[in-house]
Design a protein around this motif. Structure first.
Motif, PDB file in Angstrom:
ATOM      1  N   ARG A  12       1.131  -1.158  -0.215  1.00 18.32           N
ATOM      2  CA  ARG A  12      -0.086   0.087   0.253  1.00 18.32           C
ATOM      3  C   ARG A  12       0.507   1.615   0.011  1.00 18.32           C
ATOM      4  NH1 ARG A  12      -3.951   1.465   5.179  1.00 18.32           N
ATOM      5  NH2 ARG A  12      -4.030   3.307   4.641  1.00 18.32           N
ATOM      6  N   MET A  13       0.658   2.413  -0.782  1.00 19.23           N
ATOM      7  CA  MET A  13       1.495   2.949  -0.609  1.00 19.23           C
ATOM      8  C   MET A  13       1.218   4.265  -0.186  1.00 19.23           C
ATOM      9  SD  MET A  13       3.783   5.936  -2.345  1.00 19.23           S
ATOM     10  CE  MET A  13       4.420   4.814  -4.152  1.00 19.23           C
ATOM     11  N   ARG A  14       2.174   4.576   1.342  1.00 18.40           N
ATOM     12  CA  ARG A  14       2.064   5.527   2.010  1.00 18.40           C
ATOM     13  C   ARG A  14       3.459   6.619   1.850  1.00 18.40           C
ATOM     14  NH1 ARG A  14      -0.387   6.372   6.795  1.00 18.40           N
ATOM     15  NH2 ARG A  14       1.114   6.025   8.537  1.00 18.40           N
ATOM     16  N   ARG A  15       3.069   7.706   1.579  1.00 22.93           N
ATOM     17  CA  ARG A  15       3.434   9.150   1.776  1.00 22.93           C
ATOM     18  C   ARG A  15       3.939   9.263   3.189  1.00 22.93           C
ATOM     19  NH1 ARG A  15       0.276  13.022  -1.443  1.00 22.93           N
ATOM     20  NH2 ARG A  15       1.919  13.993  -1.277  1.00 22.93           N
ATOM     21  N   GLY A  16       4.788  10.153   3.174  1.00 26.83           N
ATOM     22  CA  GLY A  16       4.936  10.457   4.210  1.00 26.83           C
ATOM     23  C   GLY A  16       6.276  12.008   3.770  1.00 26.83           C
ATOM     24  N   ALA A  17       6.079  13.048   4.691  1.00 26.02           N
ATOM     25  CA  ALA A  17       7.400  14.189   5.519  1.00 26.02           C
ATOM     26  C   ALA A  17       8.400  14.045   6.523  1.00 26.02           C
ATOM     27  CB  ALA A  17       6.656  14.817   4.559  1.00 26.02           C
ATOM     28  N   TYR A  18      10.051  14.360   6.081  1.00 22.49           N
ATOM     29  CA  TYR A  18      10.925  13.599   6.692  1.00 22.49           C
ATOM     30  C   TYR A  18      11.862  15.028   6.617  1.00 22.49           C
ATOM     31  CZ  TYR A  18       8.583   9.184   6.977  1.00 22.49           C
ATOM     32  OH  TYR A  18       7.723   8.163   6.514  1.00 22.49           O
ATOM     33  N   ARG A  22      10.973   3.587   0.256  1.00 19.39           N
ATOM     34  CA  ARG A  22      11.919   1.836   0.706  1.00 19.39           C
ATOM     35  C   ARG A  22      10.357   0.948   0.122  1.00 19.39           C
ATOM     36  NH1 ARG A  22      13.211   1.807   5.846  1.00 19.39           N
ATOM     37  NH2 ARG A  22      11.194   2.795   7.245  1.00 19.39           N
ATOM     38  N   PHE A  23      10.586  -0.389   0.640  1.00 28.73           N
ATOM     39  CA  PHE A  23       9.542  -1.218   0.907  1.00 28.73           C
ATOM     40  C   PHE A  23       9.450  -2.124   1.513  1.00 28.73           C
ATOM     41  CE2 PHE A  23       9.740  -0.601  -3.584  1.00 28.73           C
ATOM     42  CZ  PHE A  23       8.108  -0.300  -4.038  1.00 28.73           C
ATOM     43  N   THR A  24       8.303  -1.549   2.716  1.00 23.24           N
ATOM     44  CA  THR A  24       9.070  -2.622   4.677  1.00 23.24           C
ATOM     45  C   THR A  24       7.828  -2.796   5.452  1.00 23.24           C
ATOM     46  OG1 THR A  24       9.885  -1.659   6.490  1.00 23.24           O
ATOM     47  CG2 THR A  24       8.452   0.417   5.142  1.00 23.24           C
ATOM     48  N   PRO A  55       4.737  -2.909  11.231  1.00 21.90           N
ATOM     49  CA  PRO A  55       3.527  -3.437  11.937  1.00 21.90           C
ATOM     50  C   PRO A  55       2.763  -2.736  12.857  1.00 21.90           C
ATOM     51  CG  PRO A  55       6.315  -3.686  12.720  1.00 21.90           C
ATOM     52  CD  PRO A  55       6.270  -2.392  11.503  1.00 21.90           C
ATOM     53  N   GLU A  56       3.129  -1.489  13.328  1.00 21.36           N
ATOM     54  CA  GLU A  56       1.828  -0.552  13.447  1.00 21.36           C
ATOM     55  C   GLU A  56       0.890  -0.263  13.601  1.00 21.36           C
ATOM     56  OE1 GLU A  56       4.697   2.414  11.916  1.00 21.36           O
ATOM     57  OE2 GLU A  56       5.039   0.198  12.788  1.00 21.36           O
ATOM     58  N   TYR A  57       0.915  -0.839  11.440  1.00 19.81           N
ATOM     59  CA  TYR A  57      -0.392  -0.978  10.817  1.00 19.81           C
ATOM     60  C   TYR A  57      -0.509  -2.034  10.459  1.00 19.81           C
ATOM     61  CZ  TYR A  57       0.611   4.171  11.174  1.00 19.81           C
ATOM     62  OH  TYR A  57       0.837   5.887  11.709  1.00 19.81           O
ATOM     63  N   GLU A  58      -0.050  -2.792  10.573  1.00 19.87           N
ATOM     64  CA  GLU A  58       0.010  -4.778  10.422  1.00 19.87           C
ATOM     65  C   GLU A  58      -0.091  -4.745   8.393  1.00 19.87           C
ATOM     66  OE1 GLU A  58      -2.187  -6.564  12.373  1.00 19.87           O
ATOM     67  OE2 GLU A  58      -1.589  -6.039  13.968  1.00 19.87           O
ATOM     68  N   LEU A  59       0.706  -3.781   7.712  1.00 22.05           N
ATOM     69  CA  LEU A  59       0.228  -3.427   6.474  1.00 22.05           C
ATOM     70  C   LEU A  59       2.396  -3.638   5.924  1.00 22.05           C
ATOM     71  CD1 LEU A  59       0.869  -0.595   4.765  1.00 22.05           C
ATOM     72  CD2 LEU A  59      -1.079  -0.215   6.842  1.00 22.05           C
ATOM     73  N   TRP A  60       2.273  -3.987   4.452  1.00 16.33           N
ATOM     74  CA  TRP A  60       3.345  -3.911   3.816  1.00 16.33           C
ATOM     75  C   TRP A  60       2.933  -2.663   3.051  1.00 16.33           C
ATOM     76  CZ3 TRP A  60       7.459  -6.872   3.669  1.00 16.33           C
ATOM     77  CH2 TRP A  60       7.353  -7.910   4.712  1.00 16.33           C
ATOM     78  N   ALA A  61       4.168  -1.784   2.570  1.00 11.40           N
ATOM     79  CA  ALA A  61       3.787  -0.572   2.566  1.00 11.40           C
ATOM     80  C   ALA A  61       4.899  -0.042   1.331  1.00 11.40           C
ATOM     81  CB  ALA A  61       3.949   0.770   3.461  1.00 11.40           C
ATOM     82  N   GLU A  62       4.579   0.398   0.297  1.00 12.68           N
ATOM     83  CA  GLU A  62       5.459   1.633   0.148  1.00 12.68           C
ATOM     84  C   GLU A  62       5.793   2.796  -0.005  1.00 12.68           C
ATOM     85  OE1 GLU A  62       6.404   2.866  -4.935  1.00 12.68           O
ATOM     86  OE2 GLU A  62       4.219   1.855  -4.782  1.00 12.68           O
ATOM     87  N   LYS A  63       6.775   2.887   1.009  1.00 11.26           N
ATOM     88  CA  LYS A  63       6.983   4.260   1.428  1.00 11.26           C
ATOM     89  C   LYS A  63       7.287   5.300   0.705  1.00 11.26           C
ATOM     90  CE  LYS A  63       6.909   4.556   5.803  1.00 11.26           C
ATOM     91  NZ  LYS A  63       8.116   5.051   7.109  1.00 11.26           N
ATOM     92  N   LEU A  64       6.886   6.324   0.600  1.00 11.66           N
ATOM     93  CA  LEU A  64       7.433   7.305  -0.752  1.00 11.66           C
ATOM     94  C   LEU A  64       7.744   8.594   0.569  1.00 11.66           C
ATOM     95  CD1 LEU A  64       8.025   8.997  -3.154  1.00 11.66           C
ATOM     96  CD2 LEU A  64       5.605  10.062  -3.726  1.00 11.66           C
ATOM     97  N   CYS A  65       8.766   9.334   0.744  1.00  5.96           N
ATOM     98  CA  CYS A  65       9.466   9.891   1.809  1.00  5.96           C
ATOM     99  C   CYS A  65      10.312  11.010   1.116  1.00  5.96           C
ATOM    100  CB  CYS A  65      10.638   9.123   2.398  1.00  5.96           C
ATOM    101  SG  CYS A  65       9.454   7.295   3.019  1.00  5.96           S
ATOM    102  N   ILE A  66       9.568  11.552   1.376  1.00  2.00           N
ATOM    103  CA  ILE A  66      10.019  12.975   1.116  1.00  2.00           C
ATOM    104  C   ILE A  66      10.626  13.603   2.255  1.00  2.00           C
ATOM    105  CG2 ILE A  66       8.973  15.518   0.214  1.00  2.00           C
ATOM    106  CD1 ILE A  66       6.257  14.097  -0.902  1.00  2.00           C
ATOM    107  N   VAL A  67      11.967  14.024   1.466  1.00  2.00           N
ATOM    108  CA  VAL A  67      12.701  14.415   2.293  1.00  2.00           C
ATOM    109  C   VAL A  67      12.871  16.605   2.622  1.00  2.00           C
ATOM    110  CG1 VAL A  67      15.149  14.473   3.525  1.00  2.00           C
ATOM    111  CG2 VAL A  67      13.816  12.568   2.399  1.00  2.00           C
ATOM    112  N   TYR A  68      13.090  16.975   3.279  1.00  2.00           N
ATOM    113  CA  TYR A  68      13.445  18.220   3.828  1.00  2.00           C
ATOM    114  C   TYR A  68      14.386  18.903   4.374  1.00  2.00           C
ATOM    115  CZ  TYR A  68       8.655  18.892   1.670  1.00  2.00           C
ATOM    116  OH  TYR A  68       7.143  18.774   1.139  1.00  2.00           O
ATOM    117  N   ILE A  69      14.651  19.765   4.243  1.00  6.32           N
ATOM    118  CA  ILE A  69      16.191  20.799   4.783  1.00  6.32           C
ATOM    119  C   ILE A  69      14.855  22.519   5.679  1.00  6.32           C
ATOM    120  CG2 ILE A  69      17.251  21.909   3.784  1.00  6.32           C
ATOM    121  CD1 ILE A  69      19.676  20.754   5.624  1.00  6.32           C
ATOM    122  N   ALA A  70      15.165  21.741   7.201  1.00  7.81           N
ATOM    123  CA  ALA A  70      14.648  22.655   7.429  1.00  7.81           C
ATOM    124  C   ALA A  70      15.377  23.567   9.149  1.00  7.81           C
ATOM    125  CB  ALA A  70      12.895  22.383   8.592  1.00  7.81           C
TER     126      ALA A  70
END
Length: 145
Positions: free
Chosen positions: A16-22, A83-85, A88-103
């Motif tokens: 499952r696609m899971r977008r995130g910001a870091y 990254r594919f991982t 466990p906290e959501y009990e799902l296999w995720a395709e994580k799309l990690c958007i990285v910022y500097i702040a």
């Protein structure tokens, strides 16, 4: 094409696609990280999932505050990685799309509000080795060295 870090996807799995910001949050020769206790102890760039109806920048501010207690300013997008991982906290296999910022970390408003997270200031060179995933390490090294 977005660069991939970590294990390749397993063909027998549905992800499952899971977008995130870091955020990379430097101050002097240190960087602000979060230490997450569960599911395994790990240092991470502060950040996390983008909720429905939320922009990546809104998620970035919210997640950094939840995981560190800090207010940030002037975020600039550095790039993204996948990254594919198993999460466990959501009990799902995720395709994580990690958007990285500097702040810029502005000031601490409180302790982290997210259970199991601690804000940790760490020397940048040490942080580059301590981060739990290779995508985080790549972007930290690219941004700061």
């Amino acid at each position: 094409m977005t660069r991939r870090f970590g294990d390749p996807p397993e063909t027998c799995r549905s992800y499952r696609m899971r977008r995130g910001a870091y955020a990379i949050l430097p101050q002097g020769k240190s960087v602000l990280l979060t230490h997450q206790e569960e599911p395994q102890p790990e240092f991470q760039l502060p950040g996390g999932g983008i909720d429905p109806g939320e922009s990546p920048l809104q998620a970035l501010h919210r997640e950094v505050f939840e995981e560190t207690g800090w207010k940030i300013a002037s975020p600039v997008r550095l790039g993204a990685f996948r990254r594919f991982t198993f999460m466990p906290e959501y009990e799902l296999w995720a395709e994580k799309l990690c958007i990285v910022y500097i702040a810029r970390p502005v000031y601490a408003l409180s302790h982290p509000t997210e259970p199991g997270h601690d804000a940790v200031w760490m020397d940048m060179a040490v942080a580059a080795e301590a981060l739990g995933n290779p995508g985080d390490r790549h972007f930290l090294e690219r941004a700061l060295f």
